[in-house]
Write a protein that holds these residues in place. Structure first.
Motif, PDB file in Angstrom:
ATOM      1  N   UNK A  30     -18.122   0.019 -15.433  1.00 44.29           N
ATOM      2  CA  UNK A  30     -16.833   0.344 -14.814  1.00 44.29           C
ATOM      3  C   UNK A  30     -15.813  -0.745 -15.120  1.00 44.29           C
ATOM      4  N   UNK A  31     -16.270  -1.989 -15.099  1.00 47.31           N
ATOM      5  CA  UNK A  31     -15.354  -3.091 -15.393  1.00 47.31           C
ATOM      6  C   UNK A  31     -14.844  -2.980 -16.834  1.00 47.31           C
ATOM      7  N   UNK A  32     -15.773  -2.761 -17.754  1.00 40.15           N
ATOM      8  CA  UNK A  32     -15.393  -2.833 -19.164  1.00 40.15           C
ATOM      9  C   UNK A  32     -14.763  -1.552 -19.683  1.00 40.15           C
ATOM     10  N   UNK A  33     -15.188  -0.425 -19.153  1.00 41.23           N
ATOM     11  CA  UNK A  33     -14.729   0.846 -19.720  1.00 41.23           C
ATOM     12  C   UNK A  33     -13.849   1.651 -18.775  1.00 41.23           C
ATOM     13  N   UNK A  34     -14.006   1.442 -17.460  1.00 40.76           N
ATOM     14  CA  UNK A  34     -13.302   2.301 -16.523  1.00 40.76           C
ATOM     15  C   UNK A  34     -14.027   3.613 -16.338  1.00 40.76           C
ATOM     16  N   UNK A  35     -13.538   4.402 -15.409  1.00 45.70           N
ATOM     17  CA  UNK A  35     -14.212   5.644 -15.044  1.00 45.70           C
ATOM     18  C   UNK A  35     -14.268   6.641 -16.190  1.00 45.70           C
ATOM     19  N   UNK A  36     -13.153   6.890 -16.806  1.00 41.29           N
ATOM     20  CA  UNK A  36     -13.095   8.037 -17.710  1.00 41.29           C
ATOM     21  C   UNK A  36     -13.915   7.805 -18.971  1.00 41.29           C
ATOM     22  N   UNK A 102     -12.137  -4.708 -10.617  1.00 42.46           N
ATOM     23  CA  UNK A 102     -11.936  -3.508 -11.432  1.00 42.46           C
ATOM     24  C   UNK A 102     -13.008  -2.451 -11.220  1.00 42.46           C
ATOM     25  N   UNK A 105     -11.692  -0.618  -8.121  1.00 41.78           N
ATOM     26  CA  UNK A 105     -10.437   0.102  -8.345  1.00 41.78           C
ATOM     27  C   UNK A 105     -10.673   1.417  -9.064  1.00 41.78           C
ATOM     28  N   UNK A 106     -11.333   1.309 -10.228  1.00 41.57           N
ATOM     29  CA  UNK A 106     -11.432   2.505 -11.060  1.00 41.57           C
ATOM     30  C   UNK A 106     -12.483   3.471 -10.530  1.00 41.57           C
ATOM     31  N   UNK A 110     -11.620   7.473  -8.287  1.00 40.44           N
ATOM     32  CA  UNK A 110     -12.124   8.571  -9.121  1.00 40.44           C
ATOM     33  C   UNK A 110     -13.091   9.446  -8.340  1.00 40.44           C
TER      34      UNK A 110
ATOM     35  N   UNK B 109      -5.065  12.239  -6.793  1.00 40.85           N
ATOM     36  CA  UNK B 109      -6.009  11.116  -6.756  1.00 40.85           C
ATOM     37  C   UNK B 109      -6.577  10.835  -8.144  1.00 40.85           C
ATOM     38  N   UNK B 110      -6.760  11.864  -8.923  1.00 36.81           N
ATOM     39  CA  UNK B 110      -7.335  11.650 -10.253  1.00 36.81           C
ATOM     40  C   UNK B 110      -6.409  10.806 -11.121  1.00 36.81           C
ATOM     41  N   UNK B 112      -4.122   8.770 -10.072  1.00 35.75           N
ATOM     42  CA  UNK B 112      -4.079   7.419  -9.508  1.00 35.75           C
ATOM     43  C   UNK B 112      -5.298   6.629  -9.979  1.00 35.75           C
ATOM     44  N   UNK B 113      -6.450   7.280  -9.980  1.00 37.55           N
ATOM     45  CA  UNK B 113      -7.655   6.605 -10.455  1.00 37.55           C
ATOM     46  C   UNK B 113      -7.494   6.178 -11.909  1.00 37.55           C
ATOM     47  N   UNK B 114      -6.991   7.067 -12.725  1.00 38.72           N
ATOM     48  CA  UNK B 114      -6.811   6.725 -14.135  1.00 38.72           C
ATOM     49  C   UNK B 114      -5.811   5.583 -14.305  1.00 38.72           C
ATOM     50  N   UNK B 116      -5.414   3.014 -12.725  1.00 41.29           N
ATOM     51  CA  UNK B 116      -5.900   1.655 -12.488  1.00 41.29           C
ATOM     52  C   UNK B 116      -6.269   0.962 -13.792  1.00 41.29           C
ATOM     53  N   UNK B 117      -6.433   1.705 -14.870  1.00 41.63           N
ATOM     54  CA  UNK B 117      -6.742   1.094 -16.170  1.00 41.63           C
ATOM     55  C   UNK B 117      -5.695   1.447 -17.213  1.00 41.63           C
TER      56      UNK B 117
END
Lengths: 206, 206
Positions: A30-36, A102, A105-106, A110, B109-110, B112-114, B116-117
């Motif tokens: 999550x830190x390096x790539x984020x959710x998506x 991070x 956050x991410x 999500x 929310x989606x 907003x989540x995105x 963050x990065x």
DNA sequence: GCCATTACGCTACGGGTCGTAGCGGAAAGC
DNA sequence: GCTTTCCGCTACGACCCGTAGCGTAATGGC
């Protein structure tokens, strides 16, 4: 947790070390790539397990991230600083620091977004994160009532629960909105202004 | 908007009807599929345009959904009901109704989540949604100051801006947290309790 | 120590989405 | 009629998803 192995079950038990490694790998991803951009294949590789092992324990990305993030929130503590305002300031600053990480956050927003179309997921978030952290509000209110800073808890249990829920929504909502939507830091200055409004109301003199 | 066609440009102009159709199709797809299952191919088909047309106007799913959701927020109005509490109640109930619409719940929310990065995306959200709706706080405070319900705006412009930001974060944050995280309705009873805390503080007698 | 049972690593697969490229035709201004 | 830009269409490689099947490893019960 998702994989509480019943005690008297035959066969090879699930590796508890794998659980910890997977959740830690999830946070790191999550830190390096984020959710998506986080993929389960990537998490499995980082954790040193096979992708199939991951699917045997979690239904998907959503559930995995909820568990990975929930662990972070258990670090929150309510310090005893002598007054309600100071106690709230302490815990809110911790919360803000958490939302600055991070992986939090991410991940957090999500899964909340996903939960709007997935009731079991929403329930998992509620029980794993939200309800668990209401302990902070409960303890804070109890202390404040002892000190005489707040009226004692209402007799009616439902009424008391509504008050706790409201307090939690206002505090958590404000901090989340400040940091993640407005995108500004919840620093000491902001927290002090917020607590003044929270305790005295908008009409209070500045 | 993303595709303001400069006036004096040669060649065929972009179809404004296509813009509207795409944004409407996006909202409809959000209702039926939610954020995660929404695909640009699907939106294009619904809108009756080619997928490539969509990519020519928006960089991706994030930007498209921000624009589609932002239009919804412009429906909010601050009613004049004679008192600050009543005014807030009116606008908060509208906001809660908005957050009840599935295209808003799953989309907002989606993104907003995105965000963050993705700093440009965060900026797009800020300017298209957040800053635009601060008009409601500004107007509410001005009316309340006229009525003598709130102290007049501070001389210092920065101080005034901080107060508006704080109010916005508290109100919007609380409603969002109540409806999307706690998953309970922001109905009249809740809104009244909330406004009591907002105006008078936690210590006020119930 | 053997056996039933479960967990694990590995490979492979069909199905789906992404984002882009390239083409021919359509619609505007000059 | 010319240029310019937009549009629809098709096709493509790359990636991820979630599952199936297999052989192997690690337990508990006997």
């Amino acid at each position: 947790m998702q994989s509480r192995t019943p005690a008297g079950r035959p066969g090879r038990p699930r590796s508890a070390a794998a659980d910890a490694a997977i959740l830690a790998a999830t946070r790191q991803a999550l830190v390096e790539l984020g959710w998506s951009k986080l993929t389960l294949q990537d998490v499995a590789t980082r954790a040193g397990v096979a992708k199939t092992t991951l699917y045997r324990r979690w239904a998907g990305k959503n559930e995995l991230v909820v568990d990975a993030v929930a662990e972070l929130f258990d670090e929150l503590r309510l310090p005893d600083r002598g007054s309600l305002a100071a106690d709230i300031e302490g815990v809110v600053l911790q919360f803000a620091a958490l939302l600055d990480r991070p992986e939090c956050r991410s991940g957090l927003m999500a899964v909340v977004a996903e939960s709007t179309r997935d009731d079991p997921l929403r329930e998992r978030i509620r029980t794993s994160i939200v309800e668990r952290q209401k302990r902070l509000v409960l303890e804070g209110r109890a202390r404040a009532a002892e000190r005489g800073e707040l009226p004692p808890e209402p007799e009616d249990a439902e009424e008391a629960a509504r008050t706790v829920d409201l307090t939690f929504d206002v505090v958590a909502g404000a901090v989340v909105h400040r940091t993640l939507v407005s995108g500004k830091p919840a620093d000491e200055d902001w927290v002090r202004s917020f607590i003044r409004v929270l305790l005295l109301g908008l009409a209070a003199p500045s």
